[in-house]
Design an enzyme around this catalytic site. Structure first.
Site, PDB file in Angstrom:
ATOM      1  CB  ALA A  42      -0.899  -0.002   1.230  1.00  0.00           C
TER       2      ALA A  42
ATOM      3  N   GLY B  22       1.215  -5.981  -0.535  1.00  0.00           N
ATOM      4  CA  GLY B  22       0.159  -6.098  -1.542  1.00  0.00           C
ATOM      5  C   GLY B  22       0.683  -6.468  -2.909  1.00  0.00           C
TER       6      GLY B  22
ATOM      7  CD  GLU C  46      -1.888  -9.203   0.554  1.00  0.00           C
ATOM      8  OE1 GLU C  46      -2.576  -9.749   1.427  1.00  0.00           O
ATOM      9  OE2 GLU C  46      -1.805  -7.964   0.426  1.00  0.00           O
TER      10      GLU C  46
ATOM     11  CD  GLU D  26       1.625  -6.711   4.257  1.00  0.00           C
ATOM     12  OE1 GLU D  26       1.104  -6.586   3.140  1.00  0.00           O
ATOM     13  OE2 GLU D  26       2.478  -7.596   4.515  1.00  0.00           O
TER      14      GLU D  26
END
Length: 255
Positions: A63, A108, A111, A131
């Site tokens: 992010a 992310g 991901e 994270e």
């Protein structure tokens, strides 16, 4: 197409390239641009989608922390819902997708790659879910897809330490499917994509469906899914062509 993402159709392969310096952080704008790129690829009739980066050192970071620094819980939830929707859409595509990881795939960004059918990477790529170092956890599928892919022990190690591993170690764990020297990564990924694009589309989609079922269903229920899919495929023109080509000792021409 957005300046952040470009889409090029090479034969039947859609190449989606992220170029959002300095690290392809998954901002609202980049997520929206990626969603538009998927729409374009599908509309163009792409048989395979390759996701890669136009940056030298990053596939994609997580992010955009500058964006989240002033975000309220409601803002964060909205962002998370938007990112999860893109990643799930990528996972649910009937077309095979390939993440060509040419740099760092973190948070992310990893991901995003985990949602793809296949991951290729160079030995010096860096993959991780850091994270936990922010007091958070991966919220776009990382805690679910990672253990299904590499097993609980290896996944927990990466998740609770937040450490990154290189492409070679990722390949050893099964996090990366093909390890390719950096200079050849894109070309070899495109060769793989073209092989899939020339293959029997319905059979490849059915295989992906069966493999996904294996992660979610009991063995007996998964066997039922497999039986249904192979019986359906037997009646398709591609199966008729594949069998005929084998008997005639020639290459098949699939629809």
């Amino acid at each position: 197409m957005s300046e952040l993402v470009s889409t090029e159709l090479v034969g039947k392969v859609a190449v989606v390239t992220m170029t959002s310096p300095p690290a392809n952080a998954l901002s609202f704008d980049l997520v929206a641009a990626l969603d538009d790129a998927v729409t374009t690829a599908v509309a163009d009739g792409a048989a395979v989608l390759v996701l890669t980066s136009g940056l030298d050192r990053f596939f994609a970071a997580g992010a955009d922390l500058k964006m989240l620094g002033d975000a309220t819980p409601a803002d964060f939830r909205h962002y998370l819902v938007t990112l999860r929707a893109l990643i799930e859409r990528l996972h649910q595509l009937p077309q095979p997708t390939i993440a060509a990881i040419n740099g760092m795939a973190l948070g992310g960004g990893l991901e995003l790659a985990l949602a793809c059918t296949i991951r290729t990477a160079s030995p010096d790529a860096q993959l991780g879910v850091p994270e936990v170092k922010l007091g958070l956890l991966p919220g776009a599928g990382g805690t679910q897809r990672l253990p299904r892919l590499i097993g609980r022990a290896a996944a927990v190690d990466l998740l609770v330490t937040g450490r990154s591993i290189d492409g070679s170690r990722s390949f050893d764990l099964g996090l990366v499917d093909r390890l390719v020297p950096s200079p050849q990564l894109f070309d070899e990924t495109m060769q793989l994509a073209q092989t899939l694009a020339d293959g029997p589309k319905q059979a490849i989609t059915a295989i992906m469906h069966c493999v996904d079922a294996a992660a979610d269903l009991s063995f007996a229920d998964g066997m039922d899914v497999e039986a249904d899919q192979v019986e359906r495929l037997f009646s398709t023109p591609d199966a008729r062509e594949g069998i005929a080509a084998f008997l005639a000792k020639r290459e098949p021409t699939f629809e």
